[in-house]
Design an enzyme around this catalytic site. Structure first.
Site, PDB file in Angstrom:
ATOM      1  N   THR A  39       0.811  -1.176   0.068  1.00 48.68           N
ATOM      2  CA  THR A  39       0.061  -0.057  -0.084  1.00 48.68           C
ATOM      3  C   THR A  39       0.948   1.307   0.028  1.00 48.68           C
ATOM      4  O   THR A  39       2.179   1.196  -0.101  1.00 48.68           O
ATOM      5  CB  THR A  39      -0.829  -0.061   1.095  1.00 48.68           C
ATOM      6  OG1 THR A  39      -0.246   0.160   2.415  1.00 48.68           O
ATOM      7  CG2 THR A  39      -1.959  -1.283   1.213  1.00 48.68           C
ATOM      8  N   THR A  58      -8.512  -5.014   6.710  1.00 50.55           N
ATOM      9  CA  THR A  58      -7.210  -5.300   6.823  1.00 50.55           C
ATOM     10  C   THR A  58      -6.782  -5.768   8.353  1.00 50.55           C
ATOM     11  O   THR A  58      -6.579  -7.137   8.221  1.00 50.55           O
ATOM     12  CB  THR A  58      -6.176  -4.000   6.562  1.00 50.55           C
ATOM     13  OG1 THR A  58      -6.522  -3.706   5.111  1.00 50.55           O
ATOM     14  CG2 THR A  58      -4.785  -4.522   6.602  1.00 50.55           C
ATOM     15  N   THR A 107      -0.799  -3.261  19.757  1.00 52.36           N
ATOM     16  CA  THR A 107      -0.253  -1.835  20.290  1.00 52.36           C
ATOM     17  C   THR A 107      -0.801  -1.529  21.702  1.00 52.36           C
ATOM     18  O   THR A 107      -1.955  -1.924  22.098  1.00 52.36           O
ATOM     19  CB  THR A 107      -0.927  -0.910  19.183  1.00 52.36           C
ATOM     20  OG1 THR A 107      -0.823   0.589  19.567  1.00 52.36           O
ATOM     21  CG2 THR A 107      -2.534  -0.761  18.755  1.00 52.36           C
ATOM     22  N   ASP A 108      -0.293  -0.525  22.165  1.00 53.40           N
ATOM     23  CA  ASP A 108      -0.893  -0.143  23.406  1.00 53.40           C
ATOM     24  C   ASP A 108      -1.912   0.564  23.408  1.00 53.40           C
ATOM     25  O   ASP A 108      -2.621   0.855  24.395  1.00 53.40           O
ATOM     26  CB  ASP A 108       0.312   0.620  24.304  1.00 53.40           C
ATOM     27  CG  ASP A 108       0.792   1.930  23.617  1.00 53.40           C
ATOM     28  OD1 ASP A 108       0.364   1.998  22.611  1.00 53.40           O
ATOM     29  OD2 ASP A 108       1.780   2.445  24.326  1.00 53.40           O
ATOM     30  N   GLU A 109      -2.401   0.976  22.016  1.00 51.92           N
ATOM     31  CA  GLU A 109      -3.524   1.755  22.076  1.00 51.92           C
ATOM     32  C   GLU A 109      -4.824   1.072  22.393  1.00 51.92           C
ATOM     33  O   GLU A 109      -5.982   1.942  22.554  1.00 51.92           O
ATOM     34  CB  GLU A 109      -3.612   2.653  20.561  1.00 51.92           C
ATOM     35  CG  GLU A 109      -2.338   3.612  20.536  1.00 51.92           C
ATOM     36  CD  GLU A 109      -2.749   4.406  19.122  1.00 51.92           C
ATOM     37  OE1 GLU A 109      -3.702   4.949  18.973  1.00 51.92           O
ATOM     38  OE2 GLU A 109      -1.408   4.542  18.377  1.00 51.92           O
ATOM     39  N   TYR A 114      -8.737   2.978  14.569  1.00 54.00           N
ATOM     40  CA  TYR A 114      -7.598   2.303  14.540  1.00 54.00           C
ATOM     41  C   TYR A 114      -7.358   1.279  15.550  1.00 54.00           C
ATOM     42  O   TYR A 114      -7.473  -0.021  15.424  1.00 54.00           O
ATOM     43  CB  TYR A 114      -6.427   2.959  14.490  1.00 54.00           C
ATOM     44  CG  TYR A 114      -4.916   2.292  14.815  1.00 54.00           C
ATOM     45  CD1 TYR A 114      -4.608   1.130  13.811  1.00 54.00           C
ATOM     46  CD2 TYR A 114      -4.267   2.721  15.846  1.00 54.00           C
ATOM     47  CE1 TYR A 114      -3.402   0.495  14.142  1.00 54.00           C
ATOM     48  CE2 TYR A 114      -3.172   1.906  16.057  1.00 54.00           C
ATOM     49  CZ  TYR A 114      -2.823   1.049  15.300  1.00 54.00           C
ATOM     50  OH  TYR A 114      -1.780   0.561  15.650  1.00 54.00           O
ATOM     51  N   LYS A 121      -7.659  -2.933  15.953  1.00 53.38           N
ATOM     52  CA  LYS A 121      -6.709  -3.775  16.713  1.00 53.38           C
ATOM     53  C   LYS A 121      -7.063  -4.647  17.936  1.00 53.38           C
ATOM     54  O   LYS A 121      -6.613  -5.598  17.915  1.00 53.38           O
ATOM     55  CB  LYS A 121      -5.491  -2.879  16.972  1.00 53.38           C
ATOM     56  CG  LYS A 121      -4.445  -2.235  15.856  1.00 53.38           C
ATOM     57  CD  LYS A 121      -3.923  -3.233  14.926  1.00 53.38           C
ATOM     58  CE  LYS A 121      -2.983  -3.996  15.447  1.00 53.38           C
ATOM     59  NZ  LYS A 121      -2.197  -4.955  14.551  1.00 53.38           N
ATOM     60  N   ASN A 171       4.380  15.212  23.328  1.00 51.01           N
ATOM     61  CA  ASN A 171       4.458  15.291  21.836  1.00 51.01           C
ATOM     62  C   ASN A 171       5.465  16.595  21.682  1.00 51.01           C
ATOM     63  O   ASN A 171       6.324  16.545  20.840  1.00 51.01           O
ATOM     64  CB  ASN A 171       3.286  15.550  20.915  1.00 51.01           C
ATOM     65  CG  ASN A 171       2.751  14.305  20.841  1.00 51.01           C
ATOM     66  OD1 ASN A 171       3.340  13.041  21.187  1.00 51.01           O
ATOM     67  ND2 ASN A 171       1.315  14.102  20.624  1.00 51.01           N
ATOM     68  N   ARG A 213      -6.673  16.329  17.331  1.00 52.59           N
ATOM     69  CA  ARG A 213      -7.093  15.167  16.779  1.00 52.59           C
ATOM     70  C   ARG A 213      -8.494  14.931  17.348  1.00 52.59           C
ATOM     71  O   ARG A 213      -8.527  15.052  18.679  1.00 52.59           O
ATOM     72  CB  ARG A 213      -6.019  14.342  16.722  1.00 52.59           C
ATOM     73  CG  ARG A 213      -6.755  12.978  16.579  1.00 52.59           C
ATOM     74  CD  ARG A 213      -5.773  11.924  16.980  1.00 52.59           C
ATOM     75  NE  ARG A 213      -4.658  11.540  16.104  1.00 52.59           N
ATOM     76  CZ  ARG A 213      -3.458  10.882  16.248  1.00 52.59           C
ATOM     77  NH1 ARG A 213      -3.309  10.333  17.268  1.00 52.59           N
ATOM     78  NH2 ARG A 213      -2.362  10.815  15.298  1.00 52.59           N
TER      79      ARG A 213
END
Length: 338
Positions: free
Chosen positions: A36, A100, A125-127, A152, A156, A251, A275
């Site tokens: 992709t 996906t 992922t930790d998310e 997302y 996951k 960040n 976001r």
């Protein structure tokens, strides 16, 4: 040993492919990737001629192709990285993330169950845990409930649950790893660190969401590769292992570190609208993995300096990426002042 690495043209998967091919010359490593927008094979020029490496272009959600590949190759291990992974893109278009990340994982699990493997390692992922408060004494552990907050992370978490279910129902040998934010060579420049480095090197404005106070735990991709290697070989079947770097930064701190390392002005920073559903803080307790024998090589200071130097030395790689369609996406995503 025959090892299938899905998503091996991406950032983490690509680094893992190189790591495995070089470390285990007696293993056959098959790199499967759909190629992709974030997939890139130029990173594998140093290994593509090696006898223990091969590449197959395919979609993990393409059941017919995946089943045929498993029947032909008879893999011993599956290390599953392949995923849509950019939160901003998941907010814009969640559907591809479900196809996906969820359906693709199910196809791989079915193939693994049908043809038999030694272990299926699912890289997550930790998310999936949601967000932590700014209390520095709180951390995600393997027992933390899953509370994903973005399309997302929800996709996951869904794939994590499928992997667990295939172990519990069909006795498929699995491990799940959940990592903190990765950084390092070959990171696609839509993510914070490579985006900042490339923008600063071009002396362009760097977008920072909100006030930049969201905290992430940073993990060098090499350390992540060594962790997955250990879990693949030594992880107890059915277990989850968290992989964290103990390198928490806001960040804004990350952006300023890069700017100052490159001797540029902090006036390049431009704060933009936050976001949607932006998680406050991620932080992982990797004690369980450390007890298995894992120890990271990089702290954030050494790792970020190495990463900055890599991007300086490999401008041709990322400059061809940030033109064309990527630039259209960037302009759409960030309303920067001209």
């Amino acid at each position: 040993m025959r090892v299938l690495v899905t998503g091996g043209a991406g950032f983490i998967g690509g680094n893992f492919v190189q790591y495995m091919v070089d470390k285990y010359p007696d293993y056959t490593v098959c790199n499967l990737d759909k190629l992709t927008y974030a997939g890139d094979l130029t990173k594998h020029q140093s290994i593509e001629a090696k006898e223990n490496y091969s590449f197959v272009q395919a979609d993990v959600a393409d059941r017919e192709s995946i089943m045929a590949l498993f029947e032909k190759e008879q893999f011993d291990y599956v290390i599953h990285f392949a995923a849509e992974s950019h939160v901003d893109r998941s907010i814009e278009d969640p559907e591809i993330f479900i196809k996906t990340n969820v359906q693709g994982t199910q196809v791989l699990l079915d193939a693994s169950k049908t043809f038999g493997i030694n272990k299926f390692v699912h890289v997550s992922t930790d998310e999936v845990y949601g967000e932590l408060t700014f209390d520095c004494k709180t951390f995600f552990t393997e027992e933390t409930p899953l509370q994903p907050n973005s399309p997302y992370s929800a996709s996951k978490a869904s794939s994590d649950m499928l992997v667990r279910a295939y172990h519990e129902t069909y006795n498929l040998p699995v491990n799940i790893t959940r990592c903190s934010n990765n950084y390092g060579p070959y990171h696609f420049p839509e993510k914070l660190i490579p985006l900042t480095i490339s923008r600063v090197l071009n002396e362009e404005k760097v977008p920072v969401y909100g006030e930049g106070d969201n905290i992430r735990d940073w993990l060098h991709v090499y350390d992540h590769c060594t962790a997955i290697d250990l879990v693949m070989h030594e992880g107890r079947v059915g277990e989850v292992y968290n992989v964290g770097g103990h390198n928490e930064r806001t960040n804004l701190e990350v952006v300023k570190t890069i700017i100052n390392s490159l001797n540029k002005s902090e006036e390049l920073i431009e704060f933009v609208k936050d976001r949607l559903g932006h998680d406050k803080r991620y932080a992982i307790d990797p004690t369980k993995l450390e007890k298995l024998g894992w120890k990271p090589k990089y702290n954030f200071d050494t790792g970020i300096n190495q990463t900055i130097q890599w991007y300086i030395a490999n401008k041709d790689w990322w400059k061809q990426i940030i033109s064309g369609e990527y630039q259209k996406y960037f302009d759409h995503q960030y309303d920067l002042k001209k």
